[in-house]
Design an enzyme around this catalytic site. Structure first.
Site, PDB file in Angstrom:
ATOM      1  N   GLY A  89      72.769 107.913 136.118  1.00 47.99           N
ATOM      2  CA  GLY A  89      73.727 107.435 137.111  1.00 47.99           C
ATOM      3  C   GLY A  89      74.354 108.504 137.990  1.00 47.99           C
ATOM      4  O   GLY A  89      75.479 108.337 138.464  1.00 47.99           O
ATOM      5  N   ASN A 117      73.371 109.302 141.016  1.00 45.12           N
ATOM      6  CA  ASN A 117      73.501 108.713 142.366  1.00 45.12           C
ATOM      7  C   ASN A 117      74.631 107.697 142.410  1.00 45.12           C
ATOM      8  O   ASN A 117      75.340 107.590 143.408  1.00 45.12           O
ATOM      9  CB  ASN A 117      72.175 108.082 142.806  1.00 45.12           C
ATOM     10  CG  ASN A 117      71.226 109.116 143.367  1.00 45.12           C
ATOM     11  OD1 ASN A 117      71.443 109.637 144.452  1.00 45.12           O
ATOM     12  ND2 ASN A 117      70.183 109.429 142.609  1.00 45.12           N
ATOM     13  N   MET A 163      65.121 101.188 136.820  1.00 42.95           N
ATOM     14  CA  MET A 163      63.721 101.399 136.450  1.00 42.95           C
ATOM     15  C   MET A 163      62.946 100.109 136.173  1.00 42.95           C
ATOM     16  O   MET A 163      62.039 100.100 135.354  1.00 42.95           O
ATOM     17  CB  MET A 163      63.645 102.330 135.221  1.00 42.95           C
ATOM     18  CG  MET A 163      64.267 103.681 135.445  1.00 42.95           C
ATOM     19  SD  MET A 163      63.543 104.571 136.848  1.00 42.95           S
ATOM     20  CE  MET A 163      61.966 105.026 136.144  1.00 42.95           C
ATOM     21  N   ILE A 169      60.760  97.078 138.168  1.00 40.95           N
ATOM     22  CA  ILE A 169      60.206  96.612 139.439  1.00 40.95           C
ATOM     23  C   ILE A 169      60.734  95.205 139.697  1.00 40.95           C
ATOM     24  O   ILE A 169      60.731  94.355 138.799  1.00 40.95           O
ATOM     25  CB  ILE A 169      58.670  96.633 139.383  1.00 40.95           C
ATOM     26  CG1 ILE A 169      58.201  98.093 139.379  1.00 40.95           C
ATOM     27  CG2 ILE A 169      58.070  95.877 140.568  1.00 40.95           C
ATOM     28  CD1 ILE A 169      56.721  98.260 139.176  1.00 40.95           C
ATOM     29  N   LEU A 170      61.218  94.980 140.909  1.00 41.11           N
ATOM     30  CA  LEU A 170      61.751  93.659 141.266  1.00 41.11           C
ATOM     31  C   LEU A 170      60.659  92.869 141.985  1.00 41.11           C
ATOM     32  O   LEU A 170      60.019  93.367 142.910  1.00 41.11           O
ATOM     33  CB  LEU A 170      62.979  93.829 142.161  1.00 41.11           C
ATOM     34  CG  LEU A 170      64.169  94.499 141.461  1.00 41.11           C
ATOM     35  CD1 LEU A 170      65.250  94.891 142.460  1.00 41.11           C
ATOM     36  CD2 LEU A 170      64.744  93.591 140.368  1.00 41.11           C
ATOM     37  N   ASN A 185      67.273 101.295 148.171  1.00 41.48           N
ATOM     38  CA  ASN A 185      66.829 102.127 147.054  1.00 41.48           C
ATOM     39  C   ASN A 185      66.820 103.582 147.508  1.00 41.48           C
ATOM     40  O   ASN A 185      66.648 103.875 148.683  1.00 41.48           O
ATOM     41  CB  ASN A 185      65.414 101.717 146.626  1.00 41.48           C
ATOM     42  CG  ASN A 185      64.936 102.495 145.419  1.00 41.48           C
ATOM     43  OD1 ASN A 185      65.701 102.742 144.480  1.00 41.48           O
ATOM     44  ND2 ASN A 185      63.677 102.915 145.421  1.00 41.48           N
ATOM     45  N   HIS A 206      64.654 106.966 146.744  1.00 45.66           N
ATOM     46  CA  HIS A 206      63.384 107.364 146.118  1.00 45.66           C
ATOM     47  C   HIS A 206      63.210 108.874 146.275  1.00 45.66           C
ATOM     48  O   HIS A 206      63.428 109.415 147.371  1.00 45.66           O
ATOM     49  CB  HIS A 206      62.216 106.619 146.782  1.00 45.66           C
ATOM     50  CG  HIS A 206      60.904 106.948 146.146  1.00 45.66           C
ATOM     51  ND1 HIS A 206      60.499 106.399 144.938  1.00 45.66           N
ATOM     52  CD2 HIS A 206      59.916 107.792 146.524  1.00 45.66           C
ATOM     53  CE1 HIS A 206      59.316 106.883 144.614  1.00 45.66           C
ATOM     54  NE2 HIS A 206      58.947 107.736 145.550  1.00 45.66           N
TER      55      HIS A 206
END
Ligand code: GRF
Length: 196
Positions: free
Chosen positions: A15, A17, A93, A95-96, A110, A112
């Site tokens: 966490g 970010n 972590m 995938i949606l 997001n 990346h």
């Protein structure tokens, strides 16, 4: 500022970010506030960061659900409780899937750790070193149904040094992540407030 854009932040781990967003939101003139931090991992350190900042947290553990669809329904319901304007993925972590992404169309961001479209997916720093690139970096982008492929909001470049390891490169990129994620949220939130 009387009116602020409401954020939900989705995490799975450390966490850092999230912390950068928490710190940015602490400024009176920042146009957004975090209303909810959701983690799919009950032990995520980011949950403690949120609690320390007095932010509501919730855990939706993917292992408690039979499949991705029922997990995502639970995430969706948890998000609705805070009625967020924007959802910030910050080291989330999972995938949606397209149905989830489409329900929150244009509202999921997001961060990346690469200069997309280079190095989509995992292990970006090791792959950047293997490829011998001279410049690496990070990207804040909108999330679409295709992995790591949505429109870019902001990027930051960092140099790659000959003696870099994946860890030293990751540290340099992470510092840039902590700068551009709040900057991207500020820009987008300001636009959203203007259009209200
Ligand atoms: C960051 O490098 C982010 O770019 C990637 O996962 C990492 C999460 O780190 N998606 P943290 O949990 O924000 O510290």
């Amino acid at each position: 500022m009387a009116d602020k854009v409401r954020l939900a932040v989705l995490i799975s781990g450390r966490g850092s970010n999230l912390q950068a967003l928490i710190d940015a939101c602490a400024a009176d003139d920042f146009p957004a506030q975090i209303d909810l931090v959701l983690s799919n991992e009950p032990d995520a350190y980011g949950l403690r960061r949120a609690e320390q900042a007095g932010i509501r947290t919730t855990v939706v553990c993917h292992r408690d659900y039979a499949d991705r669809s029922s997990f995502e329904d639970a995430v969706h319901d948890a998000l609705l409780s805070g009625n967020p304007d924007l959802i910030c993925l910050a080291g989330f972590m999972r995938i949606l899937s397209p149905p989830f992404v489409n329900r929150w169309r244009h509202r999921i961001l997001n961060i990346h750790p690469s200069l997309l479209p280079a190095f989509k997916g995992m292990n970006t720093h090791a792959r950047a070193l293997e490829a011998g690139v001279k410049t690496h970096g990070c990207t804040v982008h909108f999330v679409t149904a295709e992995l790591d492929a949505g429109p870019t909001l902001l990027q930051a470049e960092v140099p790659v040094f000959t003696d870099d390891t994946p860890d030293s490169l990751a540290d340099r990129v992470l510092e840039a992540e902590h700068r551009i994620y709040p900057d991207a949220v500020r820009t987008l939130a300001t636009d959203l407030l203007r259009s209200r």
